[in-house]
Write a protein that holds these residues in place. Structure first.
Motif, PDB file in Angstrom:
ATOM      1  N   ASN A 170       0.865  -1.164   0.000  1.00  0.00           N
ATOM      2  CA  ASN A 170       0.000   0.000   0.000  1.00  0.00           C
ATOM      3  C   ASN A 170       0.908   1.221   0.000  1.00  0.00           C
ATOM      4  O   ASN A 170       1.396   1.657   1.033  1.00  0.00           O
ATOM      5  CB  ASN A 170      -0.883  -0.041   1.258  1.00  0.00           C
ATOM      6  N   CYS A 183       0.619   4.361   2.262  1.00  0.00           N
ATOM      7  CA  CYS A 183       0.924   4.301   3.680  1.00  0.00           C
ATOM      8  C   CYS A 183       2.327   3.751   3.931  1.00  0.00           C
ATOM      9  O   CYS A 183       2.850   3.854   5.027  1.00  0.00           O
ATOM     10  CB  CYS A 183      -0.124   3.416   4.350  1.00  0.00           C
ATOM     11  N   ASP A 195       2.950   0.544   3.585  1.00  0.00           N
ATOM     12  CA  ASP A 195       2.769  -0.839   4.039  1.00  0.00           C
ATOM     13  C   ASP A 195       3.295  -1.801   2.985  1.00  0.00           C
ATOM     14  O   ASP A 195       3.054  -1.617   1.797  1.00  0.00           O
ATOM     15  CB  ASP A 195       1.279  -1.167   4.230  1.00  0.00           C
ATOM     16  N   CYS A 232       1.802  -0.174   8.949  1.00  0.00           N
ATOM     17  CA  CYS A 232       1.348   0.659  10.058  1.00  0.00           C
ATOM     18  C   CYS A 232       0.654  -0.241  11.091  1.00  0.00           C
ATOM     19  O   CYS A 232       0.459  -1.432  10.851  1.00  0.00           O
ATOM     20  CB  CYS A 232       0.389   1.722   9.539  1.00  0.00           C
ATOM     21  N   ARG A 236      -7.650   4.263   5.628  1.00  0.00           N
ATOM     22  CA  ARG A 236      -7.178   3.134   6.440  1.00  0.00           C
ATOM     23  C   ARG A 236      -7.789   1.798   6.021  1.00  0.00           C
ATOM     24  O   ARG A 236      -7.335   0.749   6.465  1.00  0.00           O
ATOM     25  CB  ARG A 236      -7.508   3.387   7.918  1.00  0.00           C
ATOM     26  N   CYS A 274      -5.292  -0.397   4.473  1.00  0.00           N
ATOM     27  CA  CYS A 274      -4.344  -0.939   5.462  1.00  0.00           C
ATOM     28  C   CYS A 274      -4.944  -2.183   6.116  1.00  0.00           C
ATOM     29  O   CYS A 274      -4.278  -3.194   6.288  1.00  0.00           O
ATOM     30  CB  CYS A 274      -4.053   0.089   6.547  1.00  0.00           C
TER      31      CYS A 274
HETATM   32 ZN    ZN Z   1      -1.176   1.350   6.589  1.00  0.00          ZN
END
Ligand code: ZN
Length: 157
Positions: A36, A39, A41, A66, A127, A130
């Motif tokens: 991702n 973010c 990730d 995260c 989010r 995530c």
């Molecule tokens: Zn994340």
């Protein structure tokens, strides 16, 4: 009582701090990466099916994400490890339905347990990805592993 940011539920923070099944499965049937970029990730899911290819014998996750991404990966491995692969597919659909507000996709026979703590992300669109990263990587790895087993069965002889 904490003043309740629904995003960082105590259960999420607990999984982030004490992750379950972190690492890499030995001789996995499939691996799948979930990234991702928004973010930072980047997770790697590895899984192994049992001999009859009906159960998730072992599953692990590695990489960095995260708090939401890592906690979600930890919870995901915990609920699907040792279970049958059909249930794992239903889990993916249920979690996706839960965080994207599609209650029709949520399987009422699944006991969500800790996973219910991820529901708070639906109020935070950035989010959601995530939270879903590990589950979508699971779905991909599972499909790859199942296909591989089927191919193997079909080409023998
Ligand atoms: Zn994340």
């Amino acid at each position: 009582m904490a003043n309740g940011n629904p995003l960082y539920h105590d259960i999420i923070l607990e999984h982030y701090e004490y992750p379950r099944n972190k690492g890499l499965v030995e001789q996995p049937d499939a691996t799948s990466r979930g990234a991702n970029a928004m973010c930072g990730d980047d997770l790697l899911i590895s899984l192994k099916l049992d001999d009859s290819a009906c159960c998730v014998e072992d599953i692990a996750w590695g990489g960095h994400a995260c708090a939401i991404g890592e906690a979600s990966a930890s919870m995901m491995t915990e609920v699907v490890k040792g279970g049958d692969s059909g249930a794992a597919h239903r889990w993916v659909k249920t979690v996706r339905g839960m965080v994207t507000n599609r209650p029709a996709d949520v399987d009422p026979s699944i006991d969500l347990g800790d996973v219910e703590s991820l529901e708070g992300v639906k109020q935070y669109p950035v989010r959601i990805k995530c939270a879903l990263l590990a589950w979508e990587a699971l779905e991909e790895a599972l499909s790859t592993a199942e296909r591989k087993r089927t191919d193997k069965g079909g080409t023998i002889g």
